[in-house]
Design a protein around this motif. Structure first.
Motif, mmCIF file in Angstrom:
data_model
loop_
_atom_site.group_PDB
_atom_site.id
_atom_site.type_symbol
_atom_site.label_atom_id
_atom_site.label_comp_id
_atom_site.label_asym_id
_atom_site.label_seq_id
_atom_site.Cartn_x
_atom_site.Cartn_y
_atom_site.Cartn_z
ATOM 1 N N ALA A 117 -24.194 -15.111 44.895
ATOM 2 C CA ALA A 117 -24.761 -16.452 44.964
ATOM 3 C C ALA A 117 -23.665 -17.486 45.180
ATOM 4 C CB ALA A 117 -25.508 -16.760 43.671
ATOM 5 N N ALA A 118 -24.013 -18.536 45.908
ATOM 6 C CA ALA A 118 -23.069 -19.635 46.117
ATOM 7 C C ALA A 118 -22.829 -20.353 44.793
ATOM 8 C CB ALA A 118 -23.617 -20.596 47.164
ATOM 9 N N ARG A 119 -21.642 -20.921 44.665
ATOM 10 C CA ARG A 119 -21.312 -21.693 43.472
ATOM 11 C C ARG A 119 -20.589 -22.962 43.888
ATOM 12 N NH1 ARG A 119 -17.306 -17.931 40.144
ATOM 13 N NH2 ARG A 119 -19.178 -16.642 40.196
ATOM 14 N N GLN A 120 -20.678 -23.978 43.057
ATOM 15 C CA GLN A 120 -20.021 -25.236 43.365
ATOM 16 C C GLN A 120 -18.587 -25.204 42.853
ATOM 17 O OE1 GLN A 120 -20.974 -29.374 41.538
ATOM 18 N NE2 GLN A 120 -22.188 -29.275 43.416
ATOM 19 N N VAL A 121 -17.654 -25.494 43.728
ATOM 20 C CA VAL A 121 -16.242 -25.543 43.365
ATOM 21 C C VAL A 121 -15.657 -26.843 43.927
ATOM 22 C CG1 VAL A 121 -16.012 -23.025 43.319
ATOM 23 C CG2 VAL A 121 -15.488 -24.287 45.431
ATOM 24 N N THR A 122 -14.472 -27.187 43.447
ATOM 25 C CA THR A 122 -13.809 -28.396 43.922
ATOM 26 C C THR A 122 -12.448 -28.053 44.490
ATOM 27 O OG1 THR A 122 -14.939 -29.780 42.286
ATOM 28 C CG2 THR A 122 -12.949 -30.678 43.285
ATOM 29 N N VAL A 123 -12.242 -28.433 45.736
ATOM 30 C CA VAL A 123 -10.949 -28.273 46.409
ATOM 31 C C VAL A 123 -10.371 -29.674 46.566
ATOM 32 C CG1 VAL A 123 -9.761 -27.476 48.487
ATOM 33 C CG2 VAL A 123 -11.743 -26.208 47.615
ATOM 34 N N SER A 124 -9.419 -30.024 45.716
ATOM 35 C CA SER A 124 -8.898 -31.393 45.718
ATOM 36 C C SER A 124 -7.771 -31.586 46.724
ATOM 37 C CB SER A 124 -8.431 -31.791 44.314
ATOM 38 O OG SER A 124 -7.557 -30.830 43.777
ATOM 39 N N ARG A 125 -7.117 -30.501 47.124
ATOM 40 C CA ARG A 125 -6.116 -30.571 48.195
ATOM 41 C C ARG A 125 -6.183 -29.299 49.021
ATOM 42 N NH1 ARG A 125 0.489 -30.870 47.545
ATOM 43 N NH2 ARG A 125 -0.024 -29.447 45.828
ATOM 44 N N ILE B 273 -10.939 -28.020 57.977
ATOM 45 C CA ILE B 273 -10.331 -28.100 56.647
ATOM 46 C C ILE B 273 -10.930 -29.252 55.849
ATOM 47 C CG2 ILE B 273 -8.173 -28.690 55.467
ATOM 48 C CD1 ILE B 273 -6.729 -26.914 57.506
ATOM 49 N N ARG B 274 -11.156 -30.388 56.509
ATOM 50 C CA ARG B 274 -11.777 -31.521 55.799
ATOM 51 C C ARG B 274 -13.141 -31.144 55.257
ATOM 52 N NH1 ARG B 274 -9.597 -34.555 60.121
ATOM 53 N NH2 ARG B 274 -11.618 -34.603 61.192
ATOM 54 N N ASN B 275 -13.882 -30.353 56.008
ATOM 55 C CA ASN B 275 -15.216 -29.937 55.555
ATOM 56 C C ASN B 275 -15.169 -28.968 54.381
ATOM 57 O OD1 ASN B 275 -16.540 -31.508 57.460
ATOM 58 N ND2 ASN B 275 -16.618 -29.854 58.985
ATOM 59 N N LEU B 276 -14.008 -28.397 54.125
ATOM 60 C CA LEU B 276 -13.839 -27.473 52.999
ATOM 61 C C LEU B 276 -13.046 -28.111 51.861
ATOM 62 C CD1 LEU B 276 -13.125 -24.204 55.022
ATOM 63 C CD2 LEU B 276 -15.168 -24.705 53.675
ATOM 64 N N THR B 277 -12.933 -29.428 51.911
ATOM 65 C CA THR B 277 -12.215 -30.179 50.880
ATOM 66 C C THR B 277 -13.206 -31.045 50.111
ATOM 67 O OG1 THR B 277 -10.259 -30.237 52.316
ATOM 68 C CG2 THR B 277 -10.298 -31.760 50.456
ATOM 69 N N GLY B 278 -12.951 -31.198 48.818
ATOM 70 C CA GLY B 278 -13.869 -31.932 47.949
ATOM 71 C C GLY B 278 -14.731 -30.960 47.162
ATOM 72 N N THR B 279 -15.880 -31.413 46.721
ATOM 73 C CA THR B 279 -16.817 -30.539 46.017
ATOM 74 C C THR B 279 -17.677 -29.841 47.057
ATOM 75 O OG1 THR B 279 -16.838 -31.984 44.087
ATOM 76 C CG2 THR B 279 -18.670 -30.439 44.329
ATOM 77 N N ILE B 280 -17.584 -28.518 47.090
ATOM 78 C CA ILE B 280 -18.254 -27.728 48.126
ATOM 79 C C ILE B 280 -19.039 -26.598 47.482
ATOM 80 C CG2 ILE B 280 -16.495 -28.266 49.869
ATOM 81 C CD1 ILE B 280 -15.347 -25.426 49.405
ATOM 82 N N SER B 281 -19.967 -26.050 48.253
ATOM 83 C CA SER B 281 -20.699 -24.851 47.844
ATOM 84 C C SER B 281 -20.017 -23.658 48.508
ATOM 85 C CB SER B 281 -22.158 -24.943 48.293
ATOM 86 O OG SER B 281 -22.869 -23.787 47.920
ATOM 87 N N GLN B 282 -19.593 -22.691 47.699
ATOM 88 C CA GLN B 282 -18.825 -21.564 48.218
ATOM 89 C C GLN B 282 -19.449 -20.242 47.781
ATOM 90 O OE1 GLN B 282 -14.929 -20.160 46.472
ATOM 91 N NE2 GLN B 282 -14.117 -21.026 48.386
ATOM 92 N N VAL B 283 -19.620 -19.334 48.723
ATOM 93 C CA VAL B 283 -20.049 -17.967 48.409
ATOM 94 C C VAL B 283 -18.795 -17.131 48.202
ATOM 95 C CG1 VAL B 283 -21.268 -15.920 49.214
ATOM 96 C CG2 VAL B 283 -22.168 -18.201 49.763
ATOM 97 N N ALA C 95 -12.227 -16.893 50.455
ATOM 98 C CA ALA C 95 -13.474 -17.452 50.990
ATOM 99 C C ALA C 95 -13.188 -18.699 51.827
ATOM 100 C CB ALA C 95 -14.441 -17.765 49.859
ATOM 101 N N LEU C 96 -12.181 -19.478 51.445
ATOM 102 C CA LEU C 96 -11.794 -20.619 52.268
ATOM 103 C C LEU C 96 -11.319 -20.152 53.643
ATOM 104 C CD1 LEU C 96 -9.831 -22.951 49.793
ATOM 105 C CD2 LEU C 96 -12.175 -23.239 50.626
ATOM 106 N N ALA C 97 -10.510 -19.097 53.663
ATOM 107 C CA ALA C 97 -10.017 -18.552 54.933
ATOM 108 C C ALA C 97 -11.179 -18.048 55.782
ATOM 109 C CB ALA C 97 -9.023 -17.423 54.661
#
Length: 297
Positions: free
Chosen positions: A145-153, A108-118, A182-184
């Motif tokens: 294509a992957a896009r940059q998103v932000t998961v703040s919590r 979960i920590r690795n999927l938190t913050g600014t991440i690249s997500q398909v 995609a997070l799941a």
């Protein structure tokens, strides 16, 4: 005549966002209705609906950050990354051997913050003019294509273990364009056991909360937020004089007044409390980027 306003609707499972828009059109007697961000049929929660002239505000609401609650089921992959798809793979005892609470927390920590997500291949993103989910349902292979998103919590509220599965109830604060499915999927893949969503609920869009929304059976006569009230939930307000409001509505600039802006976009409110429009800087001046109809009742 239908009022110009923003309506908050708590969408139930089983309806598309378009279904909700259609019902609002009937309830308010107008075709001019839109929404600020699609929810899948499986998902429930907040839809921000614009009616009549307030549809012009949706452009400024759709990009707001959002909050979701969801249930992630670890232990199985599906064709759609959620419970509506077919299960294509399940984890065995060997796969689960290294999946403990710390491994889940690290994932979960690795999927938190600014991440690249398909994004999920069954998303509403258009590929060559067609929705990705339509292409997938037609049997075509889709790579987005992957896009940059932000998961703040990304917090786990509770968890339940069953034979072969681990269900995580989570809450996620994220930027617009983030896919919870995609997070799941990515959490399950990182842990080597697969993952998909079994429940999803949107509870917030910017300054709008689902606790203020009406149910789908309570649309007739439902109260709407005025354009001014809605706009000031997503951006700062700037009070303007009657003369300034008239000039802005006529396309004129407020010369040399850029320093009055508190943000890149602000809502201009006239002395009567009506939304004049959305203002932005042009050089040292202020100009209206979008004007509202003068009649907003």
């Amino acid at each position: 005549m239908a009022s110009h306003g923003i309506l908050l609707v708590d969408k139930p499972a089983g309806l598309t966002s378009h279904d909700v828009v259609a019902r609002v059109r009937r309830a308010f007697g107008t075709r001019k209705v839109g929404h600020a961000g699609t929810l899948d049929p499986m998902a429930t929660g907040l839809l921000v609906i614009g009616i009549e002239g307030a549809t012009r505000l949706l452009t400024y609401i759709v990009g707001a950050d959002k909050t979701y609650t969801a249930t992630i089921r670890l232990g199985a992959r599906t064709t759609t990354d959620d419970a509506e798809g077919d299960i294509v793979d399940t984890a065995d005892a060997t796969d689960w051997a290294s999946v403990d609470d710390e491994a889940v927390s690290a994932g979960i920590r690795n999927l938190t913050g600014t991440i690249s997500q398909v994004p999920s291949s069954v998303s509403a993103i258009k590929v060559a003019g067609k929705r990705a989910y339509d292409l997938v349902r037609a049997g075509e292979s889709v790579e987005l294509a992957a896009r940059q998103v932000t998961v703040s919590r990304f917090d786990v509220l509770s968890q339940r273990r069953a034979e072969g599965f681990l269900d995580l109830d989570v809450i996620v604060d994220c930027s617009s364009g983030t896919y919870i499915r995609a997070l799941a999927r990515d959490l399950g893949n990182a842990l080597g056991v697969g993952g998909h969503l079994t429940a999803l609920r949107r509870t917030r869009v910017g300054g709008f909360e689902v606790t203020d929304a009406v149910g789908i059976d309570a649309l007739e006569g439902a109260a709407t937020l005025t354009p001014a009230a809605a706009a000031t939930r997503v951006m700062p307000a700037l009070d303007v004089t009657a003369e300034e409001a008239r000039d802005l509505r006529h396309g004129k600039r407020l010369v040399g007044q850029r320093d009055r802006l508190q943000a890149a976009e602000v809502a201009a409110i006239d002395p009567a409390g009506f939304l004049v429009g959305i203002l932005e800087a042009r050089g040292h001046d202020i100009k209206s980027a979008m004007n509202m109809p003068e009649v907003q009742a």
